[in-house]
Design an enzyme around this catalytic site. Structure first.
Site, mmCIF file in Angstrom:
data_model
loop_
_atom_site.group_PDB
_atom_site.id
_atom_site.type_symbol
_atom_site.label_atom_id
_atom_site.label_comp_id
_atom_site.label_asym_id
_atom_site.label_seq_id
_atom_site.Cartn_x
_atom_site.Cartn_y
_atom_site.Cartn_z
ATOM 1 N N ASP A 1 -9.602 2.959 -3.879
ATOM 2 C CA ASP A 1 -10.341 1.801 -3.370
ATOM 3 C C ASP A 1 -11.764 1.731 -3.924
ATOM 4 O O ASP A 1 -12.454 2.746 -4.039
ATOM 5 C CB ASP A 1 -10.448 1.879 -1.835
ATOM 6 C CG ASP A 1 -9.159 1.451 -1.156
ATOM 7 O OD1 ASP A 1 -8.132 1.300 -1.844
ATOM 8 O OD2 ASP A 1 -9.192 1.273 0.080
ATOM 9 N N ASP B 1 0.827 -1.210 0.000
ATOM 10 C CA ASP B 1 0.000 0.000 0.000
ATOM 11 C C ASP B 1 0.865 1.267 0.000
ATOM 12 O O ASP B 1 2.099 1.187 0.020
ATOM 13 C CB ASP B 1 -0.940 -0.040 1.219
ATOM 14 C CG ASP B 1 -2.340 0.442 0.890
ATOM 15 O OD1 ASP B 1 -2.485 1.269 -0.030
ATOM 16 O OD2 ASP B 1 -3.294 0.006 1.574
#
Ligand code: NAG
Ligand code: NAG
Length: 403
Positions: free
Chosen positions: A223, A168
């Site tokens: 996302d 991430d």
């Protein structure tokens, strides 16, 4: 302009990759693949398939959930269909490293440790994935990131038997992803175990244009959430980079929301169809321990999965857009073509795919297989194929020209 530059870049990559011999990578016969990227870990010849904890559980995970999910992938038959990765997302580690600077599993939720979990998952014939971050803390801020600890963490993951790393982009030092991500690539390549490397940089610096020797997949979007608008906009953003996906390196519009309850069944069919034809990673995001019949019917559709896993590895493009009607198409192996007729609008439409738009000679006679009805249509089609498509729904076919 941008398109043609990207076109040149992929052309140059094809030339570059054609002269590299990867036979030592094992695991897959790369000589049978015509196109590939430049990360030499031998992984991702087709898009990865499996499960990830985030979309359903967020931080509420523990080792029991991971074990039971591995069991459920086997008992539901999903593992046999190719869903092999069991991926733990954020929140699996203690906030502090140990006195040697290593990451440690959170003792309250993962008391047996990650190695034991990997052994368990491997004993079922599955693979274990884990999560870290190219920053000081992960996005939840509940565990450390790997920035500055890349080699040590890659070695730790390899020693545990990890097979997949999602990496991430939160809480970093402000330097570019093109600086931070390759450090982990090199650390993984030296760690002594092939680990699928999934770049989760959210598409910020268009990783499709630089990920080819950095990762096996790269997020092209922020996302996803469990709504039609979120899902459909991610498939749009991901489509722009279709030319840059290839075996070993895939565009990633984020994980599946099917089974989490926010969309209708037809919308979830669109979700699965677009992810499959776009050669996206197929990472289930619901609770597979408690999966409904409807959800199984979608994610266990072998014919749609076969489009995703087709060894030609070409991502679909929108070949025609008229208002709310779209036609997405991708060539498949054996001169076949996969097609999605998509209705994004509020009312039913009749949508026609013309051979001219999808690389089939105009006079060819075509056998059409409907992948959601599981029916081969009669008679054969010449010149075009028309279907009536409901609102927020799609049809998906494999077209096979016959002489
Ligand atoms: C299982 O799924 C159903 C809906 O399909 C839901 O109502 C129920 O709460 C779930 N059970 C658990 C333990 O999550
Ligand atoms: C589809 O093809 C048929 C010939 O096979 C032709 O008669 C028809 O006009 C075409 N329809 C469309 C919408 O192009």
């Amino acid at each position: 302009m941008e398109r043609s530059m990207l076109g040149w870049l992929s052309f140059l990559l094809l030339i570059a990759s054609a002269s590299v011999d990867f036979t030592d990578a094992g695991f897959y016969d790369w000589k049978s693949v015509e196109r590939r990227n430049l990360l030499a870990n031998g992984l991702g010849s087709t898009p990865p398939m499996g499960w990830n904890s985030w979309n359903h559980f967020n931080c509420m995970i523990d080792e029991k959930i991971i074990r039971e999910t591995a069991d459920a992938l086997i008992s539901t038959g999903l593992a046999k269909l190719g869903y092999e990765y069991v991926n733990i997302d954020d929140c699996w580690a203690e906030i502090s490293r140990d006195d040697k600077g290593s990451l440690v599993a959170k003792s309250s939720t993962f008391p047996s440790g990650i190695k034991a979990l990997a052994d368990y998952v491997h004993s079922k014939g599955l693979k274990l994935g884990i999560y870290s971050d190219a920053g000081y803390y992960t996005c939840s801020k509940k565990m450390p990131g790997s920035l500055g600890h890349e080699e040590q963490d890659a070695k730790t993951f390899a020693s545990w038997g990890i097979d997949y790393l999602k990496y991430d982009n939160c809480n970093n030092d402000g330097s570019k992803p093109t600086v931070r991500y390759p450090v982990m690539t090199r650390a993984l390549m030296k760690a002594g175990r092939p680990i699928f490397f999934s770049l989760c940089e959210w598409g910020d610096m268009h990783p499709a244009t630089w990920g080819f020797n950095v990762g096996n997949s790269w997020r092209t979007t922020n996302d996803i959430s469990d709504t039609w608008e979120s899902m459909i906009s991610r498939s749009d953003q991901n489509e722009v980079f279709a030319d840059l996906a290839r075996p070993g390196g895939w565009n990633d519009p984020d994980m599946l929301e099917i089974g989490n309850g926010g969309m209708t069944k037809n919308e979830y069919i669109v979700h699965f169809s677009l992810w499959a034809i776009s050669k996206a990673p197929l990472l289930i995001g619901c609770d597979v321990r408690n999966i409904s019949k409807d959800t199984m019917e979608l994610i266990a559709n072998k014919e749609v999965i076969a489009v995703n896993q087709d060894k030609l590895g070409v991502q679909a493009k929108k070949v025609r857009m008229e208002g709310d009607q779209e036609i997405w198409a991708a060539p498949l192996s054996k001169y076949r073509v996969a097609v999605v007729l998509l209705n994004r609008g509020p009312v039913r439409y009749s949508i026609t795919a013309e051979w001219d738009d999808i690389g089939i000679p105009p006079s060819s006679s075509v056998v059409a297989r409907d992948l959601w009805e599981h029916k081969t249509l009669k008679p054969r089609f010449v010149g075009n194929l028309t279907a009536t498509v409901d609102s927020h729904s799609c049809k998906m076919y494999i077209l096979e020209p016959v002489s």
